[in-house]
Design a protein around this motif. Structure first.
Motif, PDB file in Angstrom:
ATOM      1  N   ALA A   1       0.859  -1.193   0.000  1.00 42.36           N
ATOM      2  CA  ALA A   1       0.000   0.000   0.000  1.00 42.36           C
ATOM      3  C   ALA A   1       0.895   1.242   0.000  1.00 42.36           C
ATOM      4  O   ALA A   1       2.011   1.207   0.518  1.00 42.36           O
TER       5      ALA A   1
ATOM      6  N   CYS B   1      -3.320   4.623  -1.961  1.00 43.61           N
ATOM      7  CA  CYS B   1      -4.461   4.687  -1.041  1.00 43.61           C
ATOM      8  C   CYS B   1      -5.003   6.105  -0.946  1.00 43.61           C
ATOM      9  O   CYS B   1      -5.957   6.373  -0.220  1.00 43.61           O
TER      10      CYS B   1
ATOM     11  N   TYR C   1      -7.351   1.899  -7.188  1.00 48.49           N
ATOM     12  CA  TYR C   1      -7.988   1.318  -6.002  1.00 48.49           C
ATOM     13  C   TYR C   1      -8.140   2.302  -4.840  1.00 48.49           C
ATOM     14  O   TYR C   1      -8.389   1.898  -3.711  1.00 48.49           O
TER      15      TYR C   1
ATOM     16  N   GLN D   1     -10.505   4.515  -4.443  1.00 47.93           N
ATOM     17  CA  GLN D   1     -11.930   4.484  -4.067  1.00 47.93           C
ATOM     18  C   GLN D   1     -12.356   5.728  -3.307  1.00 47.93           C
ATOM     19  O   GLN D   1     -12.773   5.649  -2.145  1.00 47.93           O
TER      20      GLN D   1
ATOM     21  N   SER E   1     -13.985   4.512   3.818  1.00 47.74           N
ATOM     22  CA  SER E   1     -14.295   3.155   3.377  1.00 47.74           C
ATOM     23  C   SER E   1     -15.648   3.130   2.663  1.00 47.74           C
ATOM     24  O   SER E   1     -16.284   4.169   2.477  1.00 47.74           O
TER      25      SER E   1
ATOM     26  N   LEU F   1     -15.696  -2.497   0.327  1.00 50.64           N
ATOM     27  CA  LEU F   1     -14.334  -2.617   0.869  1.00 50.64           C
ATOM     28  C   LEU F   1     -14.371  -3.234   2.274  1.00 50.64           C
ATOM     29  O   LEU F   1     -13.563  -4.116   2.601  1.00 50.64           O
TER      30      LEU F   1
ATOM     31  N   PRO G   1      -9.492  -1.080   6.006  1.00 51.50           N
ATOM     32  CA  PRO G   1      -9.834  -0.431   4.737  1.00 51.50           C
ATOM     33  C   PRO G   1      -8.914   0.704   4.282  1.00 51.50           C
ATOM     34  O   PRO G   1      -8.908   1.024   3.098  1.00 51.50           O
ATOM     35  N   THR G   2      -8.130   1.299   5.179  1.00 52.19           N
ATOM     36  CA  THR G   2      -7.361   2.484   4.767  1.00 52.19           C
ATOM     37  C   THR G   2      -6.144   2.115   3.909  1.00 52.19           C
ATOM     38  O   THR G   2      -5.865   2.787   2.911  1.00 52.19           O
TER      39      THR G   2
ATOM     40  N   LYS H   1      -7.181  -1.968   0.866  1.00 50.31           N
ATOM     41  CA  LYS H   1      -7.112  -1.481  -0.517  1.00 50.31           C
ATOM     42  C   LYS H   1      -6.042  -2.238  -1.293  1.00 50.31           C
ATOM     43  O   LYS H   1      -6.217  -2.575  -2.461  1.00 50.31           O
TER      44      LYS H   1
END
Ligand SMILES: Cc1ncc(COP(=O)(O)O)c(C=O)c1O
Length: 289
Positions: A176, A199, A226, A228, A234, A238, A255-256, A260
């Motif tokens: 990430a 992210c 990704y 989002q 979130s 996810l 989710p952070t 992802k």
């Protein structure tokens, strides 16, 4: 306590490398491993120790008044730094984004404060410019940039690469991306392909970092599909992905960052992005509080 004693007494290093199994990749003869940096320590979890270690070493070898760093109200970085400074008896100051906050605004700030980190709260404009008028002379302190981003942070990532290379040869290492410190370090010290799953929408910032550092890293691939929406926001899909992943593999992701990343990896696997027979290592950078 010195760094070696701290590592030996408190940290689980080298972090485990665990293979996980599933038809999505096994059908493509792909092996998928998680580098469990989340298991290094409950608080100094994930990539935090890797990014902090060289700073702490410098602060111990050349003591100043202490260490100053920056972060948001839920910063994993400040949380880890406060704990390390508490254990190693290094005075620390955290500059926190948001002048509406105080030491008891959330359990993390409360804990950070209890560990002895002095907190200064800045409005968002001053925070962005890192204008800290409440501290007389910042040069009297070691200042760690937000999220541990720096050459020292990047060079600390080398240990992840060495630990992996000691165990297995990999085709892709995936992580990430927040500040980019981790993926830049991975790409600098490893000859594998490095896939960074963004992210937040900061690809240009990461590319500027590479330019500033005069680093040409052709093995670094940044994926921006990704994010989002916004950083740290979130959504039900996810959240469900993270829950299902935990149910299947007994490994928590959030989710952070790591959620992802794994969602991105699953999507890339579905799209047959990785060649048949590849070995993939995903870095579990922690963040599960
Ligand atoms: C849990 C977690 N994973 C990944 C990252 C991203 O790492 P980097 O800032 O080195 O890109 C962060 C941020 O530091 C994080 O807290």
């Amino acid at each position: 306590m010195d760094i070696a004693t701290f590592e030996n007494s408190f940290l689980n290093l080298p972090s485990p490398l665990e293979e996980i199994y599933g038809p999505l990749w096994q059908d493509q003869q792909i092996r998928l491993f998680l580098k469990r940096d989340d298991l290094i320590h409950q608080t100094v979890s994930g990539n935090k120790w890797r990014k902090l270690k060289e700073y702490i070493q410098i602060a111990q070898d050349n003591p100043k008044k202490g260490i100053i760093s920056f972060g948001g109200a839920y910063s994993n970085h400040l949380y880890a730094l406060a704990y390390v400074c508490h254990q190693l008896k290094i005075p620390s100051i955290g500059i926190v984004r948001g002048d509406e906050l105080n030491e008891s605004s959330n359990p993390y700030l409360k804990q950070i404060h209890q560990w002895g980190m002095k907190l200064h709260f800045l409005d968002r404009k001053a925070y962005q410019k890192k204008e800290v008028h409440s501290i007389d002379n910042m040069n009297d302190y070691w200042v760690i940039p937000e999220g541990g981003y720096s050459n020292f942070g990047i060079s600390g990532i080398r240990e992840i690469v060495l630990e992996i290379e000691n165990k297995i040869s990999s085709d892709y290492i995936i992580s990430a991306v927040g500040t980019g410190t981790t993926v830049i370090g991975l790409a600098k010290y490893s000859s594998s392909n490095i896939v960074g799953i963004l992210c937040l929408n900061n690809k240009i910032e990461i590319q500027n970092h590479l330019q500033d550092l005069s680093l040409d890293l052709p093995n670094l691939i940044l994926k921006e599909d990704y994010v989002q929406g916004k950083y740290a926001k979130s959504n039900p899909a996810l959240d469900a992905f993270c829950e299902n992943f935990k149910a299947q593999h007994q490994i928590a992701i959030e989710p952070t960052y790591t959620g992802k990343m794994m969602l991105g990896v699953y999507d890339l696997l579905k799209k047959k992005y990785f060649p048949t027979g590849s070995t993939l290592i995903c870095i579990h950078t922690g963040g599960v509080k």
